[in-house]
Scaffold this motif. Structure first.
Motif, mmCIF file in Angstrom:
data_model
loop_
_atom_site.group_PDB
_atom_site.id
_atom_site.type_symbol
_atom_site.label_atom_id
_atom_site.label_comp_id
_atom_site.label_asym_id
_atom_site.label_seq_id
_atom_site.Cartn_x
_atom_site.Cartn_y
_atom_site.Cartn_z
ATOM 1 N N VAL A 149 -3.879 6.086 2.483
ATOM 2 C CA VAL A 149 -3.338 5.025 1.744
ATOM 3 C C VAL A 149 -4.142 5.359 0.323
ATOM 4 O O VAL A 149 -5.447 5.767 0.407
ATOM 5 C CB VAL A 149 -3.711 3.447 1.961
ATOM 6 N N TRP A 169 -0.090 -0.447 -10.253
ATOM 7 C CA TRP A 169 -0.395 0.575 -9.385
ATOM 8 C C TRP A 169 -1.894 0.998 -9.352
ATOM 9 O O TRP A 169 -2.276 1.443 -10.595
ATOM 10 C CB TRP A 169 0.523 1.498 -9.396
ATOM 11 N N HIS A 182 -2.712 0.851 -4.371
ATOM 12 C CA HIS A 182 -2.333 -0.530 -3.952
ATOM 13 C C HIS A 182 -1.644 -0.972 -5.010
ATOM 14 O O HIS A 182 -1.721 -0.776 -6.205
ATOM 15 C CB HIS A 182 -3.785 -1.357 -3.907
ATOM 16 N N ASP A 225 0.794 -1.384 0.059
ATOM 17 C CA ASP A 225 -0.056 -0.019 -0.038
ATOM 18 C C ASP A 225 0.919 1.181 0.109
ATOM 19 O O ASP A 225 1.970 1.247 0.718
ATOM 20 C CB ASP A 225 -0.915 -0.034 1.437
ATOM 21 N N SER A 280 0.911 5.270 0.404
ATOM 22 C CA SER A 280 0.586 6.481 1.198
ATOM 23 C C SER A 280 0.979 7.597 1.026
ATOM 24 O O SER A 280 2.192 8.195 0.385
ATOM 25 C CB SER A 280 0.749 6.238 2.785
#
Length: 179
Positions: A83, A93, A86, A75, A77
């Protein structure tokens, strides 16, 4: 009156700090020459990743066993810790806005830390969705920590097909053509 002035000054200082943080986030990081993106591209997003690199033990050339990278799972951020992306196999991504970019490795550089996965430069191979990642043309993975495969001695015929997860962290920079 003094109270109103204090509120206005505090709001202005907060706004200036937010703008400064955005400017800093959009600055190109210092990287080795081989990992530099084309001059016409600008940083559109920077994020910090925490997750794992997943390896599988398998027989390679001449039936010699070794760990092969299966996929990342991480994850990413933003600067506030929220977040926003992913990261998974592909490598892919996916942003919370629904946009997605899949990359292909263009260049690798050994990480300065001896226990870290390499730094990478990737180019966009495909996109989906209409958000921020839909324009991305290059991706850098830098400031890596951890993520290496286990020792080769732990991968033999008895471990064939077994997976292992190695924790890692990294900074990712996403680039798109400048306006």
């Amino acid at each position: 009156m003094n109270r109103q002035i204090c509120v206005v000054v505090a709001a202005g200082a907060l706004f200036a700090a937010q703008v400064q943080a955005q400017v800093q986030a959009q600055t190109r990081p210092e990287v080795p020459e081989s990992l530099k993106t084309p001059a016409g591209e600008q940083v559109v997003l920077a994020a910090h990743a925490t997750g794992v690199q997943i390896y599988v033990c398998q027989a390679g050339a001449e039936q010699k066993f070794g760990w092969a990278l299966k996929a990342p799972e991480a994850d990413l951020s933003d600067s506030t810790g929220k977040v926003i992306i992913h990261h998974s196999a592909g490598p892919t991504w996916k942003h919370v806005d629904g946009s997605e970019v899949k990359g292909k490795v263009v260049a690798k550089q050994d990480a300065p830390k001896p226990d870290a996965i390499p730094w990478l430069l990737l180019s966009a191979a495909s996109h989906s969705g209409d958000g921020i990642l839909s324009r991305v043309t290059s991706i850098q993975r830098i400031q890596t920590d951890g993520g290496l495969a286990p020792a080769a001695s732990r991968c033999d015929v008895s471990a064939n097909g077994k997976e292992t997860r190695s924790a890692y962290a990294a900074d990712y920079y996403f680039y798109a053509p400048g306006h």
